[in-house]
Write a protein that holds these residues in place. Structure first.
Motif, mmCIF file in Angstrom:
data_model
loop_
_atom_site.group_PDB
_atom_site.id
_atom_site.type_symbol
_atom_site.label_atom_id
_atom_site.label_comp_id
_atom_site.label_asym_id
_atom_site.label_seq_id
_atom_site.Cartn_x
_atom_site.Cartn_y
_atom_site.Cartn_z
ATOM 1 N N PRO A 16 -9.873 -30.587 -4.873
ATOM 2 C CA PRO A 16 -8.524 -30.846 -4.348
ATOM 3 C C PRO A 16 -8.230 -32.347 -4.299
ATOM 4 N N HIS A 17 -6.994 -32.715 -4.574
ATOM 5 C CA HIS A 17 -6.590 -34.113 -4.473
ATOM 6 C C HIS A 17 -6.514 -34.528 -3.003
ATOM 7 N N ASP A 18 -6.229 -33.575 -2.126
ATOM 8 C CA ASP A 18 -6.171 -33.814 -0.689
ATOM 9 C C ASP A 18 -7.269 -32.973 -0.037
ATOM 10 N N ARG A 19 -8.237 -33.634 0.573
ATOM 11 C CA ARG A 19 -9.368 -32.909 1.177
ATOM 12 C C ARG A 19 -8.926 -31.978 2.299
ATOM 13 N N GLY A 20 -7.780 -32.234 2.875
ATOM 14 C CA GLY A 20 -7.260 -31.380 3.939
ATOM 15 C C GLY A 20 -6.912 -29.983 3.454
ATOM 16 N N SER A 21 -6.641 -29.851 2.166
ATOM 17 C CA SER A 21 -6.281 -28.536 1.619
ATOM 18 C C SER A 21 -7.502 -27.762 1.136
ATOM 19 N N LEU A 22 -8.680 -28.342 1.269
ATOM 20 C CA LEU A 22 -9.916 -27.694 0.820
ATOM 21 C C LEU A 22 -10.120 -26.341 1.497
ATOM 22 N N ALA A 23 -9.959 -26.299 2.809
ATOM 23 C CA ALA A 23 -10.167 -25.047 3.550
ATOM 24 C C ALA A 23 -9.135 -23.990 3.160
ATOM 25 N N ALA A 24 -7.893 -24.398 2.961
ATOM 26 C CA ALA A 24 -6.842 -23.444 2.588
ATOM 27 C C ALA A 24 -7.101 -22.855 1.200
ATOM 28 N N ILE A 25 -7.536 -23.689 0.263
ATOM 29 C CA ILE A 25 -7.846 -23.202 -1.082
ATOM 30 C C ILE A 25 -9.017 -22.238 -1.032
ATOM 31 N N GLU A 26 -10.052 -22.605 -0.275
ATOM 32 C CA GLU A 26 -11.224 -21.743 -0.152
ATOM 33 C C GLU A 26 -10.843 -20.398 0.472
ATOM 34 N N LYS A 27 -10.017 -20.421 1.499
ATOM 35 C CA LYS A 27 -9.589 -19.189 2.164
ATOM 36 C C LYS A 27 -8.778 -18.317 1.209
ATOM 37 N N ALA A 28 -7.882 -18.933 0.438
ATOM 38 C CA ALA A 28 -7.060 -18.177 -0.515
ATOM 39 C C ALA A 28 -7.934 -17.502 -1.573
ATOM 40 N N ILE A 29 -8.952 -18.202 -2.046
ATOM 41 C CA ILE A 29 -9.863 -17.616 -3.036
ATOM 42 C C ILE A 29 -10.655 -16.477 -2.417
ATOM 43 N N ARG A 30 -11.125 -16.676 -1.199
ATOM 44 C CA ARG A 30 -11.919 -15.647 -0.514
ATOM 45 C C ARG A 30 -11.070 -14.399 -0.257
ATOM 46 N N ASP A 31 -9.797 -14.592 0.123
ATOM 47 C CA ASP A 31 -8.909 -13.471 0.432
ATOM 48 C C ASP A 31 -8.371 -12.770 -0.816
ATOM 49 N N SER A 32 -8.492 -13.418 -1.957
ATOM 50 C CA SER A 32 -7.980 -12.821 -3.195
ATOM 51 C C SER A 32 -8.873 -11.676 -3.643
ATOM 52 N N ASP A 33 -8.418 -10.983 -4.664
ATOM 53 C CA ASP A 33 -9.165 -9.833 -5.191
ATOM 54 C C ASP A 33 -9.936 -10.229 -6.449
ATOM 55 N N LEU A 34 -10.453 -11.454 -6.470
ATOM 56 C CA LEU A 34 -11.142 -11.937 -7.663
ATOM 57 C C LEU A 34 -12.598 -11.501 -7.728
ATOM 58 N N GLY A 35 -13.192 -11.206 -6.592
ATOM 59 C CA GLY A 35 -14.580 -10.784 -6.578
ATOM 60 C C GLY A 35 -15.566 -11.934 -6.713
ATOM 61 N N VAL A 36 -15.151 -13.148 -6.346
ATOM 62 C CA VAL A 36 -16.047 -14.304 -6.383
ATOM 63 C C VAL A 36 -16.088 -14.932 -4.985
ATOM 64 N N ALA A 37 -17.239 -15.502 -4.644
ATOM 65 C CA ALA A 37 -17.401 -16.156 -3.349
ATOM 66 C C ALA A 37 -17.441 -17.661 -3.560
ATOM 67 N N PRO A 38 -16.488 -18.388 -2.983
ATOM 68 C CA PRO A 38 -16.479 -19.840 -3.145
ATOM 69 C C PRO A 38 -17.528 -20.503 -2.259
ATOM 70 N N SER A 39 -18.103 -21.586 -2.758
ATOM 71 C CA SER A 39 -19.005 -22.391 -1.940
ATOM 72 C C SER A 39 -18.399 -23.784 -1.818
ATOM 73 N N ASN A 40 -18.380 -24.295 -0.618
ATOM 74 C CA ASN A 40 -17.698 -25.538 -0.295
ATOM 75 C C ASN A 40 -18.738 -26.565 0.143
ATOM 76 N N ASP A 41 -18.720 -27.748 -0.492
ATOM 77 C CA ASP A 41 -19.652 -28.802 -0.066
ATOM 78 C C ASP A 41 -18.917 -29.954 0.623
ATOM 79 N N GLY A 42 -17.668 -29.734 1.012
ATOM 80 C CA GLY A 42 -16.894 -30.765 1.693
ATOM 81 C C GLY A 42 -16.048 -31.604 0.766
ATOM 82 N N VAL A 43 -16.353 -31.603 -0.523
ATOM 83 C CA VAL A 43 -15.595 -32.377 -1.502
ATOM 84 C C VAL A 43 -14.995 -31.463 -2.561
#
Length: 132
Positions: A16-43
Motif C-alpha cells: 500500500p502507498h499509505d500504511r494506514g490502509s494496510l489493515a483495511a486491504i488485509e481485511k477486504a482480502i480475508r473477507d472475500s471469497d478468494l480462498g487465500v489467507a493474507p500475511s501482513n508484515d507491517g509493510v
C-alpha cells in the motif's frame, strides 16, 4: 492505493502507498471469497496462492456459470425494457404496427446473439478452468 508485485509464480505482494490502509486491504482480502489467507508484515501483504485442485476448479466453474446467468438476465431485462419502449411508441402512433413487428424481430435476434456470445464465453472459460 497500492502496488502489486509477483516475485514468484504463486506469490502476490501488495504494498500500500499509505500504511494506514494496510489493515483495511488485509481485511477486504480475508473477507472475500478468494480462498487465500493474507500475511501482513507491517509493510506489505503477501498472498500465497494455492495450486488449483479439481474441487477448486469446479468451484470457479460454478462462479463463472453464475456470472453468465447474471449476464443473460441483464440482456433479457434490456430486451424487456426495449420492448416496452417500442410498444409505447406504437400506442403513441410514432411507429406503425409493421415497424413494431420488424423491430421486435430484430430485438429478438440481437438478444439471441448476445445470449449465444455469453454461452460461448462460458464454455471457453469452463474448458480453460478444467484444463490441467
Amino acid at each position: 492505493l497500492a502496488s502489486f508485485q509477483v516475485p514468484e509464480a504463486r506469490v502476490l505482494v501488495i504494498k500500500p502507498h499509505d500504511r494506514g490502509s494496510l489493515a483495511a486491504i488485509e481485511k477486504a482480502i480475508r473477507d472475500s471469497d478468494l480462498g487465500v489467507a493474507p500475511s501482513n508484515d507491517g509493510v506489505v501483504i503477501r498472498l500465497s496462492l494455492p495450486a488449483l485442485t479439481e474441487e477448486r476448479r469446479r468451484e470457479y466453474v460454478k462462479v463463472a456459470k453464475n456470472m453468465a446467468e447474471d449476464g443473460r438476465i441483464a440482456v433479457r431485462n434490456v430486451r424487456r425494457d426495449a420492448r416496452k419502449a417500442l410498444e409505447g411508441a406504437e400506442k403513441a402512433h410514432e411507429i406503425s404496427t409493421n415497424d413494431l413487428e420488424r423491430a421486435e424481430k430484430e430485438l429478438d435476434k440481437i438478444t439471441h446473439d448476445h445470449v449465444e456470445a455469453i454461452d460461448k464465453a462460458l464454455q471457453k472459460k469452463e474448458t480453460e478452468l478444467l484444463e490441467v
